[in-house]
Design a protein around this motif. Structure first.
Motif, PDB file in Angstrom:
ATOM      1  N   ILE A   1       0.814  -1.112   0.018  1.00 52.50           N
ATOM      2  CA  ILE A   1       0.038   0.152   0.060  1.00 52.50           C
ATOM      3  C   ILE A   1       0.849   1.163   0.046  1.00 52.50           C
ATOM      4  O   ILE A   1       1.701   1.390   0.919  1.00 52.50           O
ATOM      5  CB  ILE A   1      -1.004   0.051   1.268  1.00 52.50           C
ATOM      6  N   ALA A   2       0.764   2.313  -1.076  1.00 46.55           N
ATOM      7  CA  ALA A   2       1.633   3.078  -1.070  1.00 46.55           C
ATOM      8  C   ALA A   2       0.691   4.462  -0.793  1.00 46.55           C
ATOM      9  O   ALA A   2      -0.487   4.347  -0.377  1.00 46.55           O
ATOM     10  CB  ALA A   2       1.963   3.576  -2.651  1.00 46.55           C
ATOM     11  N   ASP A   3       1.302   5.699  -0.824  1.00 45.81           N
ATOM     12  CA  ASP A   3       0.736   6.830  -0.198  1.00 45.81           C
ATOM     13  C   ASP A   3      -0.473   7.068  -1.094  1.00 45.81           C
ATOM     14  O   ASP A   3      -1.302   8.167  -0.603  1.00 45.81           O
ATOM     15  CB  ASP A   3       1.734   8.052  -0.167  1.00 45.81           C
ATOM     16  N   ASP A   4      -0.275   6.865  -2.385  1.00 49.00           N
ATOM     17  CA  ASP A   4      -1.583   7.266  -3.248  1.00 49.00           C
ATOM     18  C   ASP A   4      -2.454   6.459  -3.117  1.00 49.00           C
ATOM     19  O   ASP A   4      -3.489   6.285  -4.032  1.00 49.00           O
ATOM     20  CB  ASP A   4      -0.821   7.458  -4.523  1.00 49.00           C
TER      21      ASP A   4
ATOM     22  N   ALA B   1      -8.219   0.255   2.196  1.00 42.64           N
ATOM     23  CA  ALA B   1      -7.344   0.971   1.249  1.00 42.64           C
ATOM     24  C   ALA B   1      -7.619   0.253   0.051  1.00 42.64           C
ATOM     25  O   ALA B   1      -7.601  -0.922  -0.318  1.00 42.64           O
ATOM     26  CB  ALA B   1      -6.204   0.838   1.624  1.00 42.64           C
ATOM     27  N   VAL B   2      -7.750   1.161  -1.241  1.00 42.55           N
ATOM     28  CA  VAL B   2      -7.719   0.767  -2.511  1.00 42.55           C
ATOM     29  C   VAL B   2      -6.307   1.301  -3.283  1.00 42.55           C
ATOM     30  O   VAL B   2      -6.475   2.397  -3.245  1.00 42.55           O
ATOM     31  CB  VAL B   2      -9.234   0.955  -3.120  1.00 42.55           C
ATOM     32  N   THR B   3      -5.812   0.276  -3.796  1.00 46.57           N
ATOM     33  CA  THR B   3      -4.376   0.925  -4.497  1.00 46.57           C
ATOM     34  C   THR B   3      -4.779   1.019  -6.021  1.00 46.57           C
ATOM     35  O   THR B   3      -5.484   0.196  -6.364  1.00 46.57           O
ATOM     36  CB  THR B   3      -3.445  -0.251  -4.394  1.00 46.57           C
ATOM     37  N   PRO B   4      -4.347   1.912  -6.556  1.00 50.17           N
ATOM     38  CA  PRO B   4      -4.665   2.302  -8.140  1.00 50.17           C
ATOM     39  C   PRO B   4      -4.224   0.899  -8.751  1.00 50.17           C
ATOM     40  O   PRO B   4      -3.246   0.281  -8.446  1.00 50.17           O
ATOM     41  CB  PRO B   4      -3.598   3.571  -8.411  1.00 50.17           C
ATOM     42  N   PHE B   5      -4.894   0.599  -9.880  1.00 52.22           N
ATOM     43  CA  PHE B   5      -4.630  -0.383 -10.683  1.00 52.22           C
ATOM     44  C   PHE B   5      -3.400  -0.571 -11.357  1.00 52.22           C
ATOM     45  O   PHE B   5      -2.450  -1.489 -11.577  1.00 52.22           O
ATOM     46  CB  PHE B   5      -5.650  -0.562 -11.857  1.00 52.22           C
ATOM     47  N   GLN B   6      -2.727   0.764 -11.678  1.00 48.90           N
ATOM     48  CA  GLN B   6      -1.463   0.744 -12.259  1.00 48.90           C
ATOM     49  C   GLN B   6      -0.409   0.390 -11.545  1.00 48.90           C
ATOM     50  O   GLN B   6       0.758  -0.343 -11.853  1.00 48.90           O
ATOM     51  CB  GLN B   6      -1.397   2.166 -12.801  1.00 48.90           C
ATOM     52  N   ASN B   7      -0.323   0.660  -9.994  1.00 50.43           N
ATOM     53  CA  ASN B   7       0.811   0.227  -8.977  1.00 50.43           C
ATOM     54  C   ASN B   7       0.459  -1.351  -8.745  1.00 50.43           C
ATOM     55  O   ASN B   7       1.589  -1.984  -8.557  1.00 50.43           O
ATOM     56  CB  ASN B   7       0.247   0.959  -7.791  1.00 50.43           C
ATOM     57  N   VAL B   8      -0.874  -1.814  -8.802  1.00 54.56           N
ATOM     58  CA  VAL B   8      -0.646  -3.190  -8.898  1.00 54.56           C
ATOM     59  C   VAL B   8      -0.078  -3.994  -9.810  1.00 54.56           C
ATOM     60  O   VAL B   8       0.624  -4.926  -9.556  1.00 54.56           O
ATOM     61  CB  VAL B   8      -2.124  -3.418  -8.522  1.00 54.56           C
ATOM     62  N   THR B   9      -0.223  -3.754 -11.012  1.00 57.48           N
ATOM     63  CA  THR B   9       0.336  -4.070 -12.146  1.00 57.48           C
ATOM     64  C   THR B   9       1.814  -4.135 -12.228  1.00 57.48           C
ATOM     65  O   THR B   9       2.676  -5.032 -12.492  1.00 57.48           O
ATOM     66  CB  THR B   9      -0.016  -3.694 -13.573  1.00 57.48           C
TER      67      THR B   9
END
Length: 354
Positions: A16-19, A36-44
């Protein structure tokens, strides 16, 4: 991802990042956790990073395994290949030191095994050549010593007055000198043939005339020993490119061999004919014969059969060796076999255009 009140991961995505989008979970107005929901780009991108790390770990494992396998193969090669090569190298050193009986054990059919077999063949050839050299030197010394001993004995007898210098003693001395001279001449010719320095002046010649003249020279000796000499020649001339003097020497040696080693009252038969691209000349005599195991050795220097064809009949055992050398120099061949007449069958083949 589900986080607790202090935003510590409970379950779900861990990176989990700050964004990340954070939403509190409230119960009775009190925050008990976070979603917390991480943006899809960070997950990939994180999945790619994990995949890269997986590849690195896998590559390291494969590299270590390959290194271990390479070490195992190197050890096997060193034991399987280098040890036989070391044995061959050690045997080569012993062979160079003169141990011609040295051999290497052959345990495989690969290139190393072939190397061992070639080494054993080389050692066998050197051992045989060394044995032949020693036998040759012993035979030469014996053949030279025999007439020299006779000459010395005759001369000492004449000097002491035991014998007088009359025509009989002169003839005996001359006979020994002739024998010694012929032996030296034969050895000289064989030495020239070995180095390829024996001269040949080839020209077109008539084989019928050469055989007729050679046979005529032996008629008196054949009659003295009651030998029937038969010469069978075709009606048409047998012409070929050859050195007539060398062929006459060859025919004379073959006839000398036949007359010397054939029992009295026997038969000598000589025939010649065209055969494909060669001229074939056969020399057959009656008994005594030659054992089968002696046939391949008849053209060796100083070799004689141990039965009736031996030193007692005279000769130094060089005649057939010279004949074989002359035949090879003309591009032909000379072979020996059992004669249907009971003795020896010598077959000479000469190309018509040598």
């Amino acid at each position: 991802a589900l986080l607790d009140q202090q935003k510590q991961l409970v379950m779900g995505y861990s990176a989990i990042a700050d964004d990340a989008l954070m939403r509190p979970i409230e119960v009775a107005g009190k925050t008990v956790g976070w979603l917390a929901v991480t943006p899809f780009q960070n997950v990939t991108e994180a999945g790619g990073e994990r995949f890269r790390q997986y590849l690195v770990r896998t590559s390291l494992a494969v590299g270590v395994l390959s290194l271990l396998l390479a070490m195992l193969i190197a050890w096997w090669i060193a034991r399987t290949l280098l040890d036989p090569v070391k044995r061959v190298a050690a045997a080569t050193h012993r062979l160079a030191a003169g141990e011609y009986s040295n051999r290497v054990s052959v345990a495989s059919n690969d290139e190393v095994g072939q190397l061992a077999r070639d080494f054993n063949q080389l050692a066998h050839t050197l051992e045989r050549n060394e044995k032949m050299r020693r036998e040759f030197m012993a035979d030469v010394s014996h053949e030279l010593r025999t007439p020299l001993s006779v000459l010395r004995g005759e001369l000492e007898a004449i000097e002491d007055g035991v014998r007088t210098l009359d025509p009989s003693s002169m003839k005996s001395l001359q006979s020994e000198v002739s024998m010694l001279s012929k032996l030296v001449d034969d050895l000289y010719e064989l030495s020239l043939a070995d180095v390829g320095a024996l001269t040949y002046r080839k020209s077109e010649c008539d084989l019928n005339e050469l055989l007729d003249s050679c046979v005529a020279m032996f008629l008196e000796r054949c009659n003295a020993r009651h030998l029937r000499l038969k010469l069978e020649l075709p009606t048409t001339p047998l012409r070929l490119e050859a050195d007539p003097k060398r062929l006459q020497q060859l025919f004379s040696n073959l006839l000398e061999n036949a007359v010397r080693y054939t029992d009295e009252g026997g038969v000598l038969r000589i025939s010649a004919a065209n055969e494909a691209d060669v001229v074939r000349i056969d020399f057959l005599d009656s008994g005594p014969g030659v054992d089968a195991d002696q046939l391949p050795r008849l053209f060796e220097r100083f070799y004689r059969g141990e039965t009736s064809r031996n030193r007692a009949s005279g000769g130094a055992g060089l005649g057939l060796a010279i004949c074989h050398s002359i035949a090879l120099a003309h591009g032909g061949s000379l072979s020996a076999d059992h004669s249907p007449l009971g003795g020896l069958w010598l077959t000479l083949r000469l190309p018509r255009n040598a």
